[in-house]
Design an enzyme around this catalytic site. Structure first.
Site, PDB file in Angstrom:
ATOM      1  NE  ARG A  62      -2.235  97.170  88.193  1.00 48.07           N
ATOM      2  CZ  ARG A  62      -2.136  95.966  88.728  1.00 48.07           C
ATOM      3  NH1 ARG A  62      -1.012  95.266  88.585  1.00 48.07           N
ATOM      4  NH2 ARG A  62      -3.131  95.444  89.398  1.00 48.07           N
ATOM      5  CG  HIS A  66      -1.325  99.305  92.625  1.00 47.45           C
ATOM      6  ND1 HIS A  66      -1.843  98.044  92.795  1.00 47.45           N
ATOM      7  CD2 HIS A  66      -2.016  99.850  91.585  1.00 47.45           C
ATOM      8  CE1 HIS A  66      -2.801  97.830  91.905  1.00 47.45           C
ATOM      9  NE2 HIS A  66      -2.913  98.911  91.147  1.00 47.45           N
ATOM     10  CG  ASP A  67       4.545 103.290  96.987  1.00 45.50           C
ATOM     11  OD1 ASP A  67       4.348 102.721  98.086  1.00 45.50           O
ATOM     12  OD2 ASP A  67       5.392 104.188  96.838  1.00 45.50           O
ATOM     13  CG  ASP A  74       4.943 104.532 102.308  1.00 45.17           C
ATOM     14  OD1 ASP A  74       4.506 103.882 101.318  1.00 45.17           O
ATOM     15  OD2 ASP A  74       4.608 104.261 103.480  1.00 45.17           O
ATOM     16  CG  ASN A  94      -0.536  95.261  94.921  1.00 44.71           C
ATOM     17  OD1 ASN A  94      -0.979  95.973  94.028  1.00 44.71           O
ATOM     18  ND2 ASN A  94      -0.375  95.693  96.161  1.00 44.71           N
ATOM     19  N   PRO A 162      -8.565 101.419  93.856  1.00 50.30           N
ATOM     20  CG  PRO A 162      -8.341 103.306  92.525  1.00 50.30           C
ATOM     21  CD  PRO A 162      -7.567 102.421  93.451  1.00 50.30           C
ATOM     22  CG  HIS A 192      -6.222 101.467  82.340  1.00 46.13           C
ATOM     23  ND1 HIS A 192      -7.518 101.345  82.816  1.00 46.13           N
ATOM     24  CD2 HIS A 192      -5.415 101.342  83.432  1.00 46.13           C
ATOM     25  CE1 HIS A 192      -7.492 101.151  84.129  1.00 46.13           C
ATOM     26  NE2 HIS A 192      -6.232 101.149  84.517  1.00 46.13           N
ATOM     27  CB  THR A 193      -2.623 104.284  76.761  1.00 43.12           C
ATOM     28  OG1 THR A 193      -2.254 104.232  75.385  1.00 43.12           O
ATOM     29  CG2 THR A 193      -1.411 104.758  77.545  1.00 43.12           C
ATOM     30  CG  ASP A 253      -1.562 105.607  71.591  1.00 39.48           C
ATOM     31  OD1 ASP A 253      -2.369 105.124  72.417  1.00 39.48           O
ATOM     32  OD2 ASP A 253      -1.182 104.987  70.587  1.00 39.48           O
TER      33      ASP A 253
END
Length: 326
Positions: A62, A66-67, A74, A94, A162, A192-193, A253
């Protein structure tokens, strides 16, 4: 001009041009000469952290996402806030949910000891995300490197991330703005698994969904009952988290897609994938074909890892990932 001097000047120009070309893009094996231990060291730090807390894997995947979605890949997400500036990591998007900073710190400290000033924090984040996904059972992949670190981090810019409340059109648009297709959006949502979410990210689906329904009608009833037990209404306990993928929360998975198909997507942005014919088709295909999803996910991560990268002489190689060089 003397022919020998002309020849030398031509050779120098060719070397210079080749050097600019090489360093203007990311490369697999970028550190093979200057710091051959880099990927081993990063993986070792991820492995140690994962052994202590398996949830760290999802945090590092994540973190990379997010970066990259803010100012490109960066490492701006790693910069600490100052009295004069609130950085990305301290934005509501965050904090406190994003974890794994200490893993990057530990890897950077070791790399500075053996390859001072060579390895960027942005590349460490990309390597760590790959290693994390692999350690949870995902498919490993080669990470092109050569990113440089940025110098600016603004909490205000994280509004571009998002939202878990987005619909398909909003998701498609925000991913397209980063050069990613709708299919790649569905593929990357499969991250999101693994991992957990704070109750505040989805509690509206349980208690305050709309003016006509307190509970999201698209949410499986038995799943909603379980979530309500885990996330009592009105609780302000920030330590309350639930698995993002209830069927197999610790493994990379296709369980996430299977859950979405039976209305057990945790976020609104997960469940809405069934409301669009194209994304619904992709959810079904990913659920049926685990190896295909693995390959698509790896390719999408490599592509995402090249969003807005800084290379060549731009940016810097931070000595400390939390602080811009003096």
């Amino acid at each position: 001009m003397n022919p020998k001097k002309l020849h030398c000047a031509t050779v120098v120009f060719i070397i210079y041009f080749f050097s600019l070309n090489v360093h203007s893009q990311l490369e697999i094996g970028f550190y093979s000469i200057l710091c051959s231990e880099v990927e081993f060291i990063v993986k070792d730090e991820v492995r140690k952290a994962f052994a202590m807390n398996p949830r760290i894997a999802a945090g590092l995947v994540r973190m990379h996402f997010h970066d990259c979605f803010i100012r490109g890949c960066d490492a701006s997400v790693l910069i600490d806030s100052t009295p004069q500036n609130t950085a990305e990591k301290d934005s509501p998007a965050n904090s406190p949910s994003l974890i794994g900073y200490e893993v990057i710190d530990n890897a950077k400290a070791r790399l500075e000891a053996v390859c001072e000033g060579i390895v960027s924090c942005a590349d460490i984040v990309a390597f760590a995300a790959r290693d994390s996904f692999e350690m949870t059972g995902g498919l490993g992949y080669d990470v092109p490197a050569g990113r440089r670190d940025g110098r600016i981090s603004l909490a205000s810019e994280t509004i571009k991330l998002p939202s878990p409340a987005f619909n398909v059109d909003q998701l498609t648009k925000i991913f397209a703005a980063k050069g990613l297709t709708q299919e790649e959006m569905v593929t990357l949502t499969g991250a999101h698994t693994i991992g957990h979410s704070h109750c505040s990210s989805f509690s509206n689906r349980l208690y305050n969904f709309s003016g006509t329904s307190r509970q999201d009608p698209s949410l499986d009833r038995s799943y909603a009952i379980r979530l309500k037990r885990q996330c009592p209404q009105g609780s302000t306990n920030q330590s309350l988290v639930v698995p993002m993928n209830p069927s197999s929360p610790g493994r990379a998975d296709v369980g996430f897609y299977v859950d979405v198909l039976v209305n057990r997507g945790l976020f609104t942005s997960d469940q809405v994938l069934l409301k669009n014919p194209a994304t619904k088709k992709q959810v079904r295909e990913n659920a049926r074909k685990p190896s295909l999803w693995m390959r698509k996910f790896s390719a999408a991560m490599v592509k995402m890892g090249q969003i807005g990268v800084i290379t060549g002489d731009d940016g810097e190689i931070r000595r400390n990932c939390r602080v811009v060089n003096g």
